[in-house]
Write a protein that holds these residues in place. Structure first.
Motif, mmCIF file in Angstrom:
data_model
loop_
_atom_site.group_PDB
_atom_site.id
_atom_site.type_symbol
_atom_site.label_atom_id
_atom_site.label_comp_id
_atom_site.label_asym_id
_atom_site.label_seq_id
_atom_site.Cartn_x
_atom_site.Cartn_y
_atom_site.Cartn_z
ATOM 1 N N ILE A 1 -13.390 20.570 -2.469
ATOM 2 C CA ILE A 1 -12.213 21.431 -2.557
ATOM 3 C C ILE A 1 -12.650 22.772 -3.147
ATOM 4 O O ILE A 1 -13.282 22.812 -4.203
ATOM 5 N N GLU B 1 -6.769 3.300 -1.737
ATOM 6 C CA GLU B 1 -6.602 2.861 -0.363
ATOM 7 C C GLU B 1 -7.482 1.634 -0.117
ATOM 8 O O GLU B 1 -8.697 1.676 -0.336
ATOM 9 N N TYR C 1 -9.586 22.540 1.387
ATOM 10 C CA TYR C 1 -10.048 21.160 1.490
ATOM 11 C C TYR C 1 -11.017 21.043 2.655
ATOM 12 O O TYR C 1 -10.738 21.494 3.750
ATOM 13 N N ARG D 1 -12.600 18.406 4.869
ATOM 14 C CA ARG D 1 -12.427 17.012 5.269
ATOM 15 C C ARG D 1 -13.743 16.246 5.347
ATOM 16 O O ARG D 1 -13.830 15.099 4.919
ATOM 17 N N ASN E 1 -13.251 11.535 -1.687
ATOM 18 C CA ASN E 1 -12.127 12.349 -1.247
ATOM 19 C C ASN E 1 -12.253 12.779 0.218
ATOM 20 O O ASN E 1 -11.399 13.489 0.725
ATOM 21 N N TRP F 1 -9.608 12.507 4.512
ATOM 22 C CA TRP F 1 -8.165 12.302 4.399
ATOM 23 C C TRP F 1 -7.462 13.192 5.407
ATOM 24 O O TRP F 1 -7.954 14.258 5.767
ATOM 25 N N ASP F 2 -6.300 12.771 5.851
ATOM 26 C CA ASP F 2 -5.490 13.576 6.769
ATOM 27 C C ASP F 2 -4.575 14.503 5.970
ATOM 28 O O ASP F 2 -3.368 14.290 5.883
ATOM 29 N N VAL F 3 -5.178 15.489 5.358
ATOM 30 C CA VAL F 3 -4.415 16.497 4.630
ATOM 31 C C VAL F 3 -4.826 17.856 5.165
ATOM 32 O O VAL F 3 -5.942 18.041 5.654
ATOM 33 N N SER F 4 -3.912 18.776 5.082
ATOM 34 C CA SER F 4 -4.230 20.112 5.578
ATOM 35 C C SER F 4 -3.795 21.141 4.552
ATOM 36 O O SER F 4 -2.731 21.722 4.664
ATOM 37 N N TYR F 5 -4.604 21.295 3.526
ATOM 38 C CA TYR F 5 -4.314 22.376 2.606
ATOM 39 C C TYR F 5 -5.537 23.260 2.484
ATOM 40 O O TYR F 5 -6.675 22.812 2.679
ATOM 41 N N SER F 6 -5.278 24.472 2.202
ATOM 42 C CA SER F 6 -6.321 25.476 2.146
ATOM 43 C C SER F 6 -7.392 25.090 1.130
ATOM 44 O O SER F 6 -7.080 24.714 -0.004
#
Length: 178
Positions: free
Chosen positions: A47, A137, A40, A42, A30, A33-38
């Motif tokens: 999480i 992916e 996470y 990177r 995991n 990834w280019d995600v921006s949620y509280s």
């Protein structure tokens, strides 16, 4: 092969989900990834899952079949939890997306395909699910995940935006497993 079961956790047993989500080896798939949620992280893929969020998460996922399902993978011989499985309905595609995570200490021991089959059996026999989808992916070279899904009966359905899509229908499942 040791026998496995699906186990729907109680609220107070979500510590195991928290433990897996905070383990860098388990969550390495995991990472980046280019995600921006509280919550996470990177660099590790981990999480945050603080206890203060457990009740809301539990109400969303537990007892929501066939819309959503979540369970631990339990080894029958000793009751050890070795991972988790889930599925949820994706209305715009009219399919159920799924996930499976093997806790890192139990990877490579032959548990993933039997665990995935348990989840599929529950989805198709008990919940009336018609088809289950997952994707990987291509750039990440998710060979073991791909092999696990193929071994459980999934078929490749194409490549979309760099992701290999896989699907298994209820009909195909019953042709394979009766």
């Amino acid at each position: 092969m040791e026998k496995l079961e699906l186990y729907v956790p109680k609220l107070e047993e979500l510590w195991f989900n928290q433990q897996m989500l905070s383990d860098p080896k388990t969550m390495s798939y995991n990472a980046n990834w280019d995600v921006s949620y509280s919550g996470y992280h990177r660099e590790t893929g981990c999480i945050d899952f603080p206890k203060s969020e457990w009740a809301e998460w539990y109400d969303c996922w537990i007892g929501q079949e066939p819309k959503r399902f979540y369970a631990y993978i339990k080894r029958s011989s000793d009751g050890a939890w070795i991972g988790d499985v889930n599925f949820h309905y994706t209305q715009e595609k009219d399919w159920w997306d799924m996930g499976i995570v093997m806790y890192a200490p139990y990877r490579g021991m032959g548990y993933a395909v039997p665990a995935l089959r348990l989840m599929l059996d529950h989805a198709f026999r008990d919940c009336g699910v018609t088809r289950i989808h997952n994707n990987f992916e291509i750039a990440r070279n998710e060979v073991s995940a791909w092999k696990t899904h193929i071994s459980a009966g999934f078929k490749e359905t194409g490549i979309v935006s760099g992701f290999k899509d896989m699907m298994i229908t209820k009909e195909d499942y019953f042709k394979l497993y009766g």
